[in-house]
Design a protein around this motif. Structure first.
Motif, PDB file in Angstrom:
ATOM      1  N   ASP A 207      37.956 -28.530 -15.057  1.00  0.00           N
ATOM      2  CA  ASP A 207      38.829 -27.484 -14.524  1.00  0.00           C
ATOM      3  C   ASP A 207      38.012 -26.521 -13.658  1.00  0.00           C
ATOM      4  N   ARG A 208      38.693 -25.896 -12.737  1.00  0.00           N
ATOM      5  CA  ARG A 208      38.025 -24.953 -11.834  1.00  0.00           C
ATOM      6  C   ARG A 208      38.814 -23.648 -11.816  1.00  0.00           C
ATOM      7  N   HIS A 209      38.072 -22.526 -11.689  1.00  0.00           N
ATOM      8  CA  HIS A 209      38.711 -21.218 -11.759  1.00  0.00           C
ATOM      9  C   HIS A 209      38.050 -20.228 -10.798  1.00  0.00           C
ATOM     10  N   PHE A 210      38.844 -19.250 -10.382  1.00  0.00           N
ATOM     11  CA  PHE A 210      38.325 -18.041  -9.751  1.00  0.00           C
ATOM     12  C   PHE A 210      38.546 -16.885 -10.723  1.00  0.00           C
ATOM     13  N   PHE A 211      37.727 -15.838 -10.593  1.00  0.00           N
ATOM     14  CA  PHE A 211      37.858 -14.660 -11.438  1.00  0.00           C
ATOM     15  C   PHE A 211      37.198 -13.483 -10.746  1.00  0.00           C
ATOM     16  N   VAL A 212      37.325 -12.304 -11.342  1.00  0.00           N
ATOM     17  CA  VAL A 212      36.636 -11.102 -10.878  1.00  0.00           C
ATOM     18  C   VAL A 212      35.366 -10.947 -11.704  1.00  0.00           C
ATOM     19  N   ILE A 213      34.246 -10.777 -11.030  1.00  0.00           N
ATOM     20  CA  ILE A 213      32.971 -10.516 -11.706  1.00  0.00           C
ATOM     21  C   ILE A 213      32.812  -9.011 -11.912  1.00  0.00           C
ATOM     22  N   VAL A 214      32.383  -8.627 -13.102  1.00  0.00           N
ATOM     23  CA  VAL A 214      32.092  -7.228 -13.422  1.00  0.00           C
ATOM     24  C   VAL A 214      30.628  -7.132 -13.825  1.00  0.00           C
ATOM     25  N   LEU A 215      29.870  -6.302 -13.105  1.00  0.00           N
ATOM     26  CA  LEU A 215      28.487  -6.025 -13.490  1.00  0.00           C
ATOM     27  C   LEU A 215      28.447  -4.672 -14.187  1.00  0.00           C
ATOM     28  N   SER A 216      27.733  -4.612 -15.300  1.00  0.00           N
ATOM     29  CA  SER A 216      27.622  -3.349 -16.032  1.00  0.00           C
ATOM     30  C   SER A 216      26.199  -3.162 -16.533  1.00  0.00           C
ATOM     31  N   ASN A 217      25.850  -1.907 -16.760  1.00  0.00           N
ATOM     32  CA  ASN A 217      24.535  -1.556 -17.279  1.00  0.00           C
ATOM     33  C   ASN A 217      24.541  -1.782 -18.793  1.00  0.00           C
ATOM     34  N   ALA A 218      23.685  -2.687 -19.246  1.00  0.00           N
ATOM     35  CA  ALA A 218      23.668  -3.027 -20.669  1.00  0.00           C
ATOM     36  C   ALA A 218      23.206  -1.862 -21.537  1.00  0.00           C
ATOM     37  N   ASP A 219      22.459  -0.945 -20.984  1.00  0.00           N
ATOM     38  CA  ASP A 219      21.954   0.181 -21.763  1.00  0.00           C
ATOM     39  C   ASP A 219      22.975   1.309 -21.879  1.00  0.00           C
ATOM     40  N   THR A 220      23.726   1.569 -20.811  1.00  0.00           N
ATOM     41  CA  THR A 220      24.699   2.673 -20.833  1.00  0.00           C
ATOM     42  C   THR A 220      26.136   2.192 -21.028  1.00  0.00           C
ATOM     43  N   GLY A 221      26.366   0.911 -20.785  1.00  0.00           N
ATOM     44  CA  GLY A 221      27.724   0.376 -20.905  1.00  0.00           C
ATOM     45  C   GLY A 221      28.596   0.636 -19.687  1.00  0.00           C
ATOM     46  N   GLU A 222      28.045   1.284 -18.652  1.00  0.00           N
ATOM     47  CA  GLU A 222      28.851   1.666 -17.486  1.00  0.00           C
ATOM     48  C   GLU A 222      29.007   0.518 -16.499  1.00  0.00           C
ATOM     49  N   VAL A 223      30.238   0.320 -16.023  1.00  0.00           N
ATOM     50  CA  VAL A 223      30.508  -0.682 -14.990  1.00  0.00           C
ATOM     51  C   VAL A 223      29.914  -0.198 -13.676  1.00  0.00           C
ATOM     52  N   THR A 224      29.156  -1.089 -12.994  1.00  0.00           N
ATOM     53  CA  THR A 224      28.468  -0.685 -11.762  1.00  0.00           C
ATOM     54  C   THR A 224      28.975  -1.424 -10.524  1.00  0.00           C
ATOM     55  N   ARG A 225      29.625  -2.561 -10.691  1.00  0.00           N
ATOM     56  CA  ARG A 225      30.105  -3.295  -9.518  1.00  0.00           C
ATOM     57  C   ARG A 225      31.196  -4.277  -9.923  1.00  0.00           C
ATOM     58  N   LEU A 226      32.148  -4.488  -8.992  1.00  0.00           N
ATOM     59  CA  LEU A 226      33.174  -5.526  -9.100  1.00  0.00           C
ATOM     60  C   LEU A 226      33.020  -6.450  -7.916  1.00  0.00           C
ATOM     61  N   ILE A 227      33.171  -7.764  -8.143  1.00  0.00           N
ATOM     62  CA  ILE A 227      33.047  -8.762  -7.079  1.00  0.00           C
ATOM     63  C   ILE A 227      34.211  -9.742  -7.210  1.00  0.00           C
ATOM     64  N   ALA A 228      34.836 -10.086  -6.078  1.00  0.00           N
ATOM     65  CA  ALA A 228      35.930 -11.068  -6.118  1.00  0.00           C
ATOM     66  C   ALA A 228      36.053 -11.734  -4.746  1.00  0.00           C
ATOM     67  N   PRO A 229      36.461 -13.016  -4.759  1.00  0.00           N
ATOM     68  CA  PRO A 229      36.586 -13.865  -5.946  1.00  0.00           C
ATOM     69  C   PRO A 229      35.251 -14.560  -6.250  1.00  0.00           C
ATOM     70  N   SER A 230      35.069 -14.955  -7.477  1.00  0.00           N
ATOM     71  CA  SER A 230      33.897 -15.715  -7.879  1.00  0.00           C
ATOM     72  C   SER A 230      34.384 -16.946  -8.624  1.00  0.00           C
ATOM     73  N   GLY A 231      33.686 -18.079  -8.447  1.00  0.00           N
ATOM     74  CA  GLY A 231      34.135 -19.323  -9.058  1.00  0.00           C
ATOM     75  C   GLY A 231      33.150 -19.861 -10.084  1.00  0.00           C
ATOM     76  N   ASP A 232      33.660 -20.736 -10.933  1.00  0.00           N
ATOM     77  CA  ASP A 232      32.815 -21.393 -11.939  1.00  0.00           C
ATOM     78  C   ASP A 232      32.536 -22.841 -11.572  1.00  0.00           C
ATOM     79  N   PHE A 233      32.474 -23.102 -10.265  1.00  0.00           N
ATOM     80  CA  PHE A 233      32.256 -24.473  -9.798  1.00  0.00           C
ATOM     81  C   PHE A 233      31.390 -24.446  -8.557  1.00  0.00           C
ATOM     82  N   GLY A 234      30.794 -25.562  -8.223  1.00  0.00           N
ATOM     83  CA  GLY A 234      30.013 -25.686  -7.013  1.00  0.00           C
ATOM     84  C   GLY A 234      30.824 -26.385  -5.936  1.00  0.00           C
ATOM     85  N   VAL A 235      30.416 -26.221  -4.698  1.00  0.00           N
ATOM     86  CA  VAL A 235      31.113 -26.874  -3.583  1.00  0.00           C
ATOM     87  C   VAL A 235      30.128 -27.621  -2.726  1.00  0.00           C
TER      88      VAL A 235
END
Length: 235
Positions: A207-235
């Motif tokens: 199966d193949r999917h697109f989604f929104v990527i969320v980057l967050s700071n593991a130490d503070t828990g704060e979301v730092t960036r959103l990226i779209a679309p991102s896939g779980d497959f290669g082309v």
């Protein structure tokens, strides 16, 4: 008075009285009065179109919402980038455009930036449904003066934006283990939100999917960036 004059005078008087009586009985023919409301043309009421109040992103589109949360217009990632940039410019103002040389896995292109929103226009044409014409990166909670984040329902009932705590994202969230981002040295968590399936590729399995990527700071828990679309497959 001689009798020879009596009859003509009597007849004349009688005729005059008849004429006066007839005039009194004749109805008036005066012009009717027209009221101003009947002469003035009605002016139709004008309704202003709803104004843009926020921007939402998902794995499928960039959407402009009004103050009631109703979508006004959406732009997907496969339509011509010029159309998307023109539409966002109407809402957010003119973008700052910067050429980008690309990288190891990123083709050269042009970055269109509205404060916290960057749209990356690849020089390589996209192909439906695998390779988009453009991607978006969100690095702040606002863009062009409007709030920006994921669509309502993606990650949380009201969406997820930069500066939120990752812990507030409780809907459809998948997160990886923390790692040190080489370019920043920040302890980072990568999460996926709003997953959508795309058609299978006959040349590939699974199966193949697109989604929104969320980057967050593991130490503070704060979301730092959103990226779209991102896939779980290669082309």
């Amino acid at each position: 008075m001689p009798r020879s004059f009596a009859r003509p005078v009597l007849l004349a008087s009688t005729a005059l009285l008849a004429l006066v009586a007839l005039s009194a009985c004749t109805p008036s023919t005066a012009s009717p009065t027209v009221s101003p409301s009947e002469t003035a043309s009605a002016t139709p009421a004008t309704t202003e179109p709803p104004a843009a109040a926020s921007i939402g992103i998902s794995a499928e589109a960039i959407t402009v919402f009004d103050a009631e949360g109703a979508p006004l217009v959406s732009y997907d990632y496969f339509q011509p980038t010029d159309e998307v940039v023109a539409g966002l410019t109407e809402v957010l103002g003119a973008a700052v455009e910067t050429p980008d040389d690309g990288g190891l896995e990123t083709p050269p292109g042009i970055v269109h930036e509205w404060d916290g929103l960057r749209l990356y226009d690849s020089e390589t044409p996209g192909t439906v449904p695998d390779i988009p014409n453009h991607w978006v990166f969100v690095d702040a909670p606002t863009a062009g003066g409007l709030p920006i984040g994921t669509d309502p329902g993606i990650g949380s009932a009201t969406g997820v934006k930069v500066s939120d705590q990752l812990s507030t994202a409780t809907i459809g969230v998948t997160s990886g283990a923390p790692y040190i981002e080489p370019s920043t040295g920040v302890n980072t968590i990568v999460s996926q939100l709003g997953q959508v399936a795309i058609p299978p590729n006959p040349a590939a399995s699974g199966d193949r999917h697109f989604f929104v990527i969320v980057l967050s700071n593991a130490d503070t828990g704060e979301v730092t960036r959103l990226i779209a679309p991102s896939g779980d497959f290669g082309v």
